[in-house]
Scaffold this motif. Structure first.
Motif, PDB file in Angstrom:
ATOM      1  N   TYR A   1      11.391 -18.543  18.303  1.00  0.00           N
ATOM      2  CA  TYR A   1      10.601 -17.511  17.623  1.00  0.00           C
ATOM      3  C   TYR A   1      10.037 -18.084  16.327  1.00  0.00           C
ATOM      4  O   TYR A   1      10.758 -18.715  15.539  1.00  0.00           O
ATOM      5  N   ALA A   2       8.752 -17.852  16.096  1.00  0.00           N
ATOM      6  CA  ALA A   2       8.101 -18.282  14.854  1.00  0.00           C
ATOM      7  C   ALA A   2       7.159 -17.176  14.395  1.00  0.00           C
ATOM      8  O   ALA A   2       6.452 -16.580  15.217  1.00  0.00           O
ATOM      9  N   ASP A   3       7.182 -16.883  13.098  1.00  0.00           N
ATOM     10  CA  ASP A   3       6.200 -15.937  12.572  1.00  0.00           C
ATOM     11  C   ASP A   3       5.892 -16.249  11.115  1.00  0.00           C
ATOM     12  O   ASP A   3       6.617 -16.977  10.434  1.00  0.00           O
ATOM     13  N   VAL A   4       4.778 -15.702  10.680  1.00  0.00           N
ATOM     14  CA  VAL A   4       4.331 -15.888   9.308  1.00  0.00           C
ATOM     15  C   VAL A   4       3.756 -14.575   8.810  1.00  0.00           C
ATOM     16  O   VAL A   4       3.137 -13.820   9.573  1.00  0.00           O
ATOM     17  N   ARG A   5       4.006 -14.271   7.549  1.00  0.00           N
ATOM     18  CA  ARG A   5       3.410 -13.110   6.901  1.00  0.00           C
ATOM     19  C   ARG A   5       2.773 -13.587   5.604  1.00  0.00           C
ATOM     20  O   ARG A   5       3.437 -14.181   4.757  1.00  0.00           O
ATOM     21  N   TYR A   6       1.467 -13.322   5.463  1.00  0.00           N
ATOM     22  CA  TYR A   6       0.708 -13.859   4.328  1.00  0.00           C
ATOM     23  C   TYR A   6       0.037 -12.721   3.570  1.00  0.00           C
ATOM     24  O   TYR A   6      -0.842 -12.041   4.103  1.00  0.00           O
ATOM     25  N   PRO A   7       0.456 -12.480   2.320  1.00  0.00           N
ATOM     26  CA  PRO A   7      -0.147 -11.399   1.538  1.00  0.00           C
ATOM     27  C   PRO A   7      -1.417 -11.845   0.823  1.00  0.00           C
ATOM     28  O   PRO A   7      -1.525 -12.983   0.352  1.00  0.00           O
ATOM     29  N   VAL A   8      -2.378 -10.923   0.749  1.00  0.00           N
ATOM     30  CA  VAL A   8      -3.621 -11.169   0.022  1.00  0.00           C
ATOM     31  C   VAL A   8      -3.835 -10.006  -0.952  1.00  0.00           C
ATOM     32  O   VAL A   8      -3.953  -8.853  -0.526  1.00  0.00           O
ATOM     33  N   SER A   9      -3.849 -10.296  -2.241  1.00  0.00           N
ATOM     34  CA  SER A   9      -4.062  -9.260  -3.243  1.00  0.00           C
ATOM     35  C   SER A   9      -5.556  -9.100  -3.496  1.00  0.00           C
ATOM     36  O   SER A   9      -6.241 -10.060  -3.863  1.00  0.00           O
ATOM     37  N   ILE A  10      -6.058  -7.875  -3.268  1.00  0.00           N
ATOM     38  CA  ILE A  10      -7.482  -7.624  -3.455  1.00  0.00           C
ATOM     39  C   ILE A  10      -7.768  -7.101  -4.853  1.00  0.00           C
ATOM     40  O   ILE A  10      -8.676  -7.578  -5.532  1.00  0.00           O
ATOM     41  N   ASP A  11      -7.027  -6.101  -5.278  1.00  0.00           N
ATOM     42  CA  ASP A  11      -7.086  -5.634  -6.665  1.00  0.00           C
ATOM     43  C   ASP A  11      -5.751  -4.966  -6.977  1.00  0.00           C
ATOM     44  O   ASP A  11      -4.801  -5.048  -6.189  1.00  0.00           O
TER      45      ASP A  11
END
Length: 426
Positions: free
Chosen positions: A243-253
């Motif tokens: 099992y492999a996963d990634v979670r990537y946050p992107v801050s917009i404002d």
């Protein structure tokens, strides 16, 4: 059609009218299922201690489950129970002991309507010593032996009924900065609807010599909520899951954020192949947008045609593991849209709501190669938790309802869950 507040459902399961006080309570004081059981770790400095420094652990839970599936097979039960036990301090900063008993006592349940997994398959009550561990802390590593909780993507407590899965195992865990890791050997597992610990290979469906599971996992965290995770689960002579996963946050404002995620999990038979020779896989993509108290999600998952992906040792990690189905049938392609609201900023702290619609197609019977019916599921959920500053802190409950529609089925399958949790504070 019946309505509870503003939530309307096509049919209340048989026997529910007598349980309406519980359902109304869950609608008015709801919250997610509490964290289950105990793990080795440091005790709270401010928490209550018994003589000798032991930490008492008591958690109460009551749960109603009613289902009428697409084949018009009914399952219904109401149970009361939870868990209680003790966790010792770290003696010499080296040794810690933990002991926890679990129980699910039948309050209601027709003999011919089993299958809720709140009770046994014959609607019997459950009482079991679910955790009994000794932990050693050496060089910032924790080694834990015997009955315990393991929480990884394909091996986990699956704590969505009365009591969780627990395992008999020998594990090691630790961390170094943003990297945490764990691994070990599991011999037996007690599933959530039984008091029996059985060999891992037997639970997976194997019929040969009893075998265990070797597992290892690591998680690298970044940017507060982002991570990369990798897990290996090797069921000796049965099957292997990566099992492999990634979670990537992107801050917009300041008020808006985007979370992107992806997962991949190939599986294949290994060794003596006790459940047959096969190879399959699954993957998923997700994007979640939040702005203030509101959230919207979109998902896509797909399963290989070699076989349904398997999860005999816990909840399926698929993004689309919903209340009734996990959309993990061989060949299945599924998409979903979801939404969430946190009513705290809107004047109702502790109250949240969520809904999701998912649709799956292109399913096949992997053994015969014949097509299976398309299906879709709609879930709604209402949660409330009392704040930590309240006299009722630790009290929470949840109301959930689901509709499952399948082409050619006798009817729409419905499922209602209502449960209340209380972490007793001493």
């Amino acid at each position: 059609m019946a309505c509870i507040g503003e939530l309307c459902i096509e049919r209340l399961p048989r026997g529910l009218p007598a349980l309406l006080p519980l359902v109304v309570l869950a609608a008015s004081i709801a919250g997610p299922a509490s964290a289950q059981g105990i793990y080795p770790g440091d005790l709270s400095k401010d928490g209550y201690k018994l003589p000798g420094g032991f930490e008492p652990v008591v958690h109460l839970r009551t749960y109603y489950f009613g289902q009428d599936n697409t084949s018009h097979v009914e399952s219904e039960a109401w149970a009361l129970g939870g868990w209680a036990g003790l966790r010792s301090p770290w003696w010499g900063d080296v040794l810690q002991l933990g002991l926890l008993g679990y129980t699910s006592q039948k309050l209601w349940g027709p003999d011919d309507e089993g299958g809720t997994r709140l009770l046994t398959s014959t609607q019997g009550s459950i009482t079991v010593l679910g955790e009994a561990f000794a932990a050693l802390r050496l060089a910032d590593q924790t080694i834990t032996a015997y009955r315990q909780l393991v929480n990884r993507p394909f091996i986990n407590p699956q704590d969505n009924r009365m009591i969780p899965n627990t395992v008999e195992a020998y594990t090691l865990s630790g961390d170094s900065g943003p990297l945490s890791y764990t691994g070990g050997y599991l011999t037996k597992i007690k599933l959530r609807d039984t008091d029996k610990f059985r060999w891992m290979s037997e639970v997976a469906g194997g019929t040969g010599e009893h075998r265990g599971v070797v597992y290892a996992g690591a998680t690298y965290r970044f940017d507060k909520t982002g991570y990369v995770r990798l897990d290996e689960q090797y069921g000796i002579d049965v099957f292997n899951s990566l099992y492999a996963d990634v979670r990537y946050p992107v801050s917009i404002d300041e008020q808006t954020g985007l979370m992107l995620g992806a997962q991949y999990y190939p599986q294949k038979a290994v060794g003596d192949k006790q459940i047959g020779s096969f190879s399959t896989w699954g993957y998923g993509l997700q994007a979640s947008l939040t702005r203030g108290p509101f959230g919207a999600q979109v998902y896509w998952t797909q399963t290989g045609s070699g076989r349904d992906t398997l999860n005999p040792f816990g909840d399926h990690p698929s993004y689309l593991n919903l209340m009734q189905v996990a959309f993990n049938t061989a060949g299945e392609k599924a998409w979903a849209l979801g939404g969430t609201v946190d009513f705290g900023p809107l004047g109702a702290p502790g109250l949240t709501a969520a809904a999701i619609y998912a649709s799956g197609s292109d399913r096949v019977n992997f053994s015969a190669g014949t097509p299976l019916a398309d299906r879709d599921e709609t879930d709604v959920r209402l949660d409330y938790s009392f704040p930590k500053t309240s006299a009722l802190k630790g009290l929470s409950a949840t109301l959930r309802y689901s509709w499952l529609r399948q082409d050619g089925a006798a009817q729409t399958g419905t499922q209602l869950r209502a449960y209340v949790n209380y972490d007793v504070a001493f």
